[in-house]
Design a protein around this motif. Structure first.
Motif, mmCIF file in Angstrom:
data_model
loop_
_atom_site.group_PDB
_atom_site.id
_atom_site.type_symbol
_atom_site.label_atom_id
_atom_site.label_comp_id
_atom_site.label_asym_id
_atom_site.label_seq_id
_atom_site.Cartn_x
_atom_site.Cartn_y
_atom_site.Cartn_z
ATOM 1 N N LEU A 155 0.865 -1.169 0.000
ATOM 2 C CA LEU A 155 0.000 0.000 0.000
ATOM 3 C C LEU A 155 0.902 1.220 0.000
ATOM 4 O O LEU A 155 1.787 1.334 0.863
ATOM 5 C CB LEU A 155 -0.913 0.003 1.223
ATOM 6 C CG LEU A 155 -1.846 -1.208 1.351
ATOM 7 C CD1 LEU A 155 -2.614 -1.142 2.666
ATOM 8 C CD2 LEU A 155 -2.804 -1.299 0.177
ATOM 9 N N SER A 156 0.717 2.113 -0.958
ATOM 10 C CA SER A 156 1.683 3.205 -1.102
ATOM 11 C C SER A 156 0.995 4.528 -1.390
ATOM 12 O O SER A 156 -0.098 4.584 -1.956
ATOM 13 C CB SER A 156 2.674 2.879 -2.216
ATOM 14 O OG SER A 156 2.031 2.806 -3.477
ATOM 15 N N PHE A 157 1.674 5.599 -0.996
ATOM 16 C CA PHE A 157 1.255 6.949 -1.317
ATOM 17 C C PHE A 157 2.501 7.821 -1.389
ATOM 18 O O PHE A 157 3.622 7.365 -1.123
ATOM 19 C CB PHE A 157 0.239 7.487 -0.296
ATOM 20 C CG PHE A 157 0.723 7.475 1.131
ATOM 21 C CD1 PHE A 157 1.293 8.594 1.703
ATOM 22 C CD2 PHE A 157 0.593 6.333 1.916
ATOM 23 C CE1 PHE A 157 1.733 8.592 3.019
ATOM 24 C CE2 PHE A 157 1.025 6.303 3.235
ATOM 25 C CZ PHE A 157 1.603 7.448 3.785
ATOM 26 N N ASN A 158 2.338 9.059 -1.751
ATOM 27 C CA ASN A 158 3.485 9.951 -1.942
ATOM 28 C C ASN A 158 3.032 11.395 -1.829
ATOM 29 O O ASN A 158 1.837 11.693 -1.923
ATOM 30 C CB ASN A 158 4.127 9.716 -3.315
ATOM 31 C CG ASN A 158 3.120 9.741 -4.448
ATOM 32 O OD1 ASN A 158 2.518 8.703 -4.771
ATOM 33 N ND2 ASN A 158 2.909 10.897 -5.059
ATOM 34 N N VAL A 210 4.100 1.767 2.421
ATOM 35 C CA VAL A 210 5.324 2.460 2.031
ATOM 36 C C VAL A 210 4.964 3.800 1.397
ATOM 37 O O VAL A 210 3.821 4.053 1.028
ATOM 38 C CB VAL A 210 6.162 1.617 1.047
ATOM 39 C CG1 VAL A 210 6.601 0.312 1.689
ATOM 40 C CG2 VAL A 210 5.389 1.352 -0.243
ATOM 41 N N ALA A 211 5.975 4.664 1.237
ATOM 42 C CA ALA A 211 5.741 5.974 0.645
ATOM 43 C C ALA A 211 6.958 6.381 -0.171
ATOM 44 O O ALA A 211 8.053 5.835 -0.011
ATOM 45 C CB ALA A 211 5.440 7.007 1.722
ATOM 46 N N SER A 428 -0.951 10.441 -6.810
ATOM 47 C CA SER A 428 -1.378 11.829 -6.704
ATOM 48 C C SER A 428 -0.615 12.506 -5.556
ATOM 49 O O SER A 428 0.609 12.386 -5.481
ATOM 50 C CB SER A 428 -2.900 11.910 -6.519
ATOM 51 O OG SER A 428 -3.352 13.241 -6.501
ATOM 52 N N SER A 429 -1.311 13.186 -4.664
ATOM 53 C CA SER A 429 -0.671 13.910 -3.565
ATOM 54 C C SER A 429 -1.687 14.156 -2.463
ATOM 55 O O SER A 429 -2.887 13.952 -2.631
ATOM 56 C CB SER A 429 -0.119 15.256 -4.066
ATOM 57 O OG SER A 429 -1.173 16.063 -4.580
ATOM 58 N N PHE A 430 -1.167 14.589 -1.294
ATOM 59 C CA PHE A 430 -2.000 15.030 -0.175
ATOM 60 C C PHE A 430 -2.886 13.926 0.384
ATOM 61 O O PHE A 430 -3.916 14.206 1.006
ATOM 62 C CB PHE A 430 -2.874 16.218 -0.572
ATOM 63 C CG PHE A 430 -2.124 17.388 -1.139
ATOM 64 C CD1 PHE A 430 -0.762 17.527 -0.936
ATOM 65 C CD2 PHE A 430 -2.775 18.348 -1.880
ATOM 66 C CE1 PHE A 430 -0.061 18.602 -1.462
ATOM 67 C CE2 PHE A 430 -2.097 19.435 -2.410
ATOM 68 C CZ PHE A 430 -0.738 19.553 -2.202
ATOM 69 N N GLY A 431 -2.540 12.648 0.149
ATOM 70 C CA GLY A 431 -3.347 11.556 0.669
ATOM 71 C C GLY A 431 -4.667 11.388 -0.023
ATOM 72 O O GLY A 431 -5.598 10.803 0.530
#
Length: 705
Positions: A155-158, A210-211, A428-431
């Motif tokens: 599971l990832s974000f940035n 992870v991010a 994308s961004s900002f969760g």
């Protein structure tokens, strides 16, 4: 002396001594595991065999074997069931007088192709009449080690940028009622992100969060005022495990970043901007930085990679390696003090150089977390990945084939792509988006086998949901609500401070030529902040309309201020990205190219840059590609821009990195970092209030709407 039993005719009889050992049969054959034959019965109660093979148990008759003997055996279900997991067995073992040879019991084990936790059943021995033996070791437990691929999930974000509260804005998604149309979903907010993480973890217990960097820096006031400690606390509670560093992690220098990782209060004891929720313990997750080197020590500032072992049953584990990278160009988009003493090396070379030591640790499954990215013209989860471009591509193309998955960021884009046989994603961004990558680990090769990959919108209930049946709104996570609520209360007094005034509404809405009243003001503020020679010597500024996040309305009040008064919190909502201003040199010809890049051939709608006061030009949207802008009309303070002359212009760090595909900005010379865009906007309000909309157009469209 022979062991005897009590009265009843059994005295004088020698007991049968039994031992067993287990082997794992495969196509290549069976390897026996020798057990201790000194005891009567099975010695080990934790013997293991592999699914699809066979369990072979050896029964040994020890001691004086003068008389005949027999034992019965039977299998008994445990978590493993006869018929589906193994072939039930029942029979009798016999020894003639003088026979002390080993006897074997072979039990076939089924193979179902589905990963399961290790299961077990029992083999029990009884005497010739079927009576159970008194010995505790007269039964053996056979554990079936599942050999099927192990299902895992990333599971990832940035680019979270401290957006604890819903950031505003939406994510475009396919309209369930009409595939040719889209709906705009309200998205983001860590309370909702945490709920989605929990839901997706529930479907695959072996999950890792992870991010890809920029978790902090350029944050809204609720996080930035407290040195991003609220964001770290929130991400700890979310269950984040590994992240690459991003360029914004260096906004306050590497020393402060080390404090963020390891904990400790900021500044003096009692500082009201630090440790407001008890002692700050630092990040529970690990920052990774394979290509950021301390010039003095020659070592990376954080571990270059981490290996997470996954229990795959039977006392076995298989590891997945995570390598962290940040764009090599970080020094050019961060203030010099933020990267002092650090060297940023080539991304692909740094990752590839780590592979021998990772493989030497027995790891074949390798994931790269990189703060560099690309863009596509598709929606957030368009798996066709149309028009993929950006600086991430040459890096990915140079990565060793052993690297299976690349999780990227930096461009604030959402995409779900395949590149040269490997997964490439961004959220994308900002969760506002969360990526799930379902894959399995092959137990033989230890490599990744990718299954499904999806980007999920983090749909909040902060605004009306246009399609709740297709895109359900998420509930708030109670633990996150407690964290966010605390810091919202603490920040409220500052957020309500008045920084200036407006005399009429300033909206981000663009007119027919693409010009926005509020966009004009933001561009003006950026020029004002960088016009002085000591600040960069800029003569013009350009602002991307996507970075203008909210309107400033005369009648709107957010915290008891009067009509037309603008608060710190309202300004932070308009410019939440906190991008650094970059002043660089372009030729007149490059400025012309910059303006032409507003009209990408793959998109019907242009991406109009907002321009500062004194910069004017005309364009014809119906003109041919790369010839829509009238070169002779491009002027700065009324003076025509010359193709070969160099001009100092200001943009934010997102644009300077080629964001929104304004790639010519990457060719700018003598780049210099400046203040944050929000700081520039607030300073402009303080010195120019009351601010009114521009009445003279800066951009003229000659072909009409």
């Amino acid at each position: 002396m022979n062991p005897t039993r009590g009265s009843g005719g059994m005295r004088g009889k020698r007991q049968t001594r039994i031992a067993a050992m287990l082997a794992c049969l495969s196509i290549a054959g069976c390897q026996s595991v020798v057990t201790d034959t000194a005891a009567l019965g099975f010695v080990s109660n934790a013997v293991i065999a592999t699914e699809g093979g066979a369990a072979v148990l050896i029964v040994h008759r020890g001691g004086d074997a003068r008389g005949a003997a027999s034992l019965r055996y039977t299998t008994i279900d445990g978590s493993a069931k006869a018929g589906s997991d193994y072939a039930a067995a029942r029979g009798e073992l016999r020894w003639a007088s003088g026979d002390s040879a080993d006897k074997s019991i072979t039990i076939a084990l089924s193979a179902d192709g589905v990963f399961e936790e290790d299961e077990s059943f029992e083999l029990q021995l009884s005497d010739a009449r079927g009576a159970g033996l008194d010995q505790a070791a007269a039964s053996a437990t056979v554990t079936i080690a599942d050999n099927d691929p192990v299902p895992l999930q990333l599971l990832s974000f940035n680019d979270f940028h401290g957006n604890l509260n819903p950031p505003g804005g939406t994510i475009r998604a396919p309209d369930p009622a009409d595939p040719a149309r889209t709906v705009n979903l309200p998205a983001g907010g860590v309370e909702y992100l945490a709920t989605l993480v929990r839901q997706l973890k529930a479907r695959t217990p072996r999950s890792t969060v992870v991010a890809a960097g920029d978790l902090i820096g350029a944050s809204p006031l609720v996080s930035s005022l407290f040195h991003d400690e609220p964001t770290i606390e929130s991400l700890n509670a979310l269950g984040l495990e590994y992240s690459s560093v991003g360029n914004h992690e260096f906004d306050d220098g590497s020393g402060e970043l080390q404090r963020v990782q390891h904990g400790g209060c900021f500044g003096e004891v009692g500082d009201a901007t630090s440790c407001q929720n008890g002692p700050f313990k630092g990040a529970a997750f690990q920052y990774l930085a394979a290509n950021v080197v301390d010039r003095q020590t020659g070592a990376t500032i954080f571990p270059p990679y981490a290996i997470k072992p996954f229990d795959v049953g039977g006392g076995r584990s298989i590891g997945v390696a995570f390598i962290g990278l940040v764009l090599r160009n970080t020094p050019n988009i961060v203030t010099p003090s933020g990267v002092a003493g650090l060297r940023f090396t080539d991304e692909a070379s740094a990752a590839n150089a780590l592979l021998p030591q990772i493989k030497a640790a027995g790891v074949e499954a390798i994931v790269v977390l990189i703060h560099e990215g690309g863009m596509t013209s598709g929606l957030y989860n368009d798996k066709n990945c149309p028009d993929l471009s950006g600086d991430i591509l040459p890096i990915v193309d140079r990565l060793d084939p052993a690297i299976d998955i690349v999780i990227s960021g930096h461009t604030h884009a959402a995409y779900n792509c395949r590149r040269n046989g490997r997964v490439l994603t961004s959220a994308s961004s900002f969760g506002r988006v969360l990526t799930s990558i379902d894959f399995s680990l092959d137990r033989s090769t230890r490599d990744i086998v990718v299954g499904s990959v999806d980007n999920h919108v983090v749909v909040n209930d902060f605004a009306p949901n246009p399609a709740p049946a297709a895109y359900p709104s998420l509930a708030k996570d109670p633990q996150q609500t407690q964290i966010v609520g605390l810091y919202n209360r603490l920040v409220a007094p500052l957020a309500g401070q008045v920084i200036g005034r407006i005399s009429s509404d300033l909206r981000r809405t663009q007119n027919a030529a693409g010009e926005s009243m509020l966009g004009d003001v933001i561009a003006d503020s950026q020029l004002a902040a960088t016009k002085a020679r000591r600040d960069g010597g800029a003569v013009a500024a350009f602002m991307n309309i996507g970075g203008v996040r909210s309107d400033l309305l005369l009648a709107e009040t957010s915290g008891g201020e009067g009509p037309g008064e603008i608060t710190y919190g309202e300004a932070a909502t308009v410019a939440p990205y906190g991008n650094i201003l970059i002043t660089l040199s372009l030729t007149g010809a490059q400025i012309k190219t910059l303006l032409e890049q507003q009209f990408p051939p793959t998109q019907t709608a242009p991406r109009m840059l907002q321009v500062s006061r004194g910069f004017t030009y005309r364009y014809d949207a119906s003109g041919p590609e790369n010839a829509k802008v009238d070169a002779g009309s491009i002027r700065i303070n009324g003076v025509r821009v010359r193709a070969t002359q160099r001009y100092r212009i200001t943009v934010n760090s997102f644009l300077a990195a080629g964001g929104d595909n304004f790639l010519v900005l990457k060719d700018g010379k003598r780049a210099r970092g400046g203040v944050l865009d929000l700081d520039a906007l607030m300073a402009y309000f303080k010195t120019h209030s009351p601010i009114a909309p521009e009445t003279v157009p800066r951009i003229v469209r000659v072909d009409g709407p």
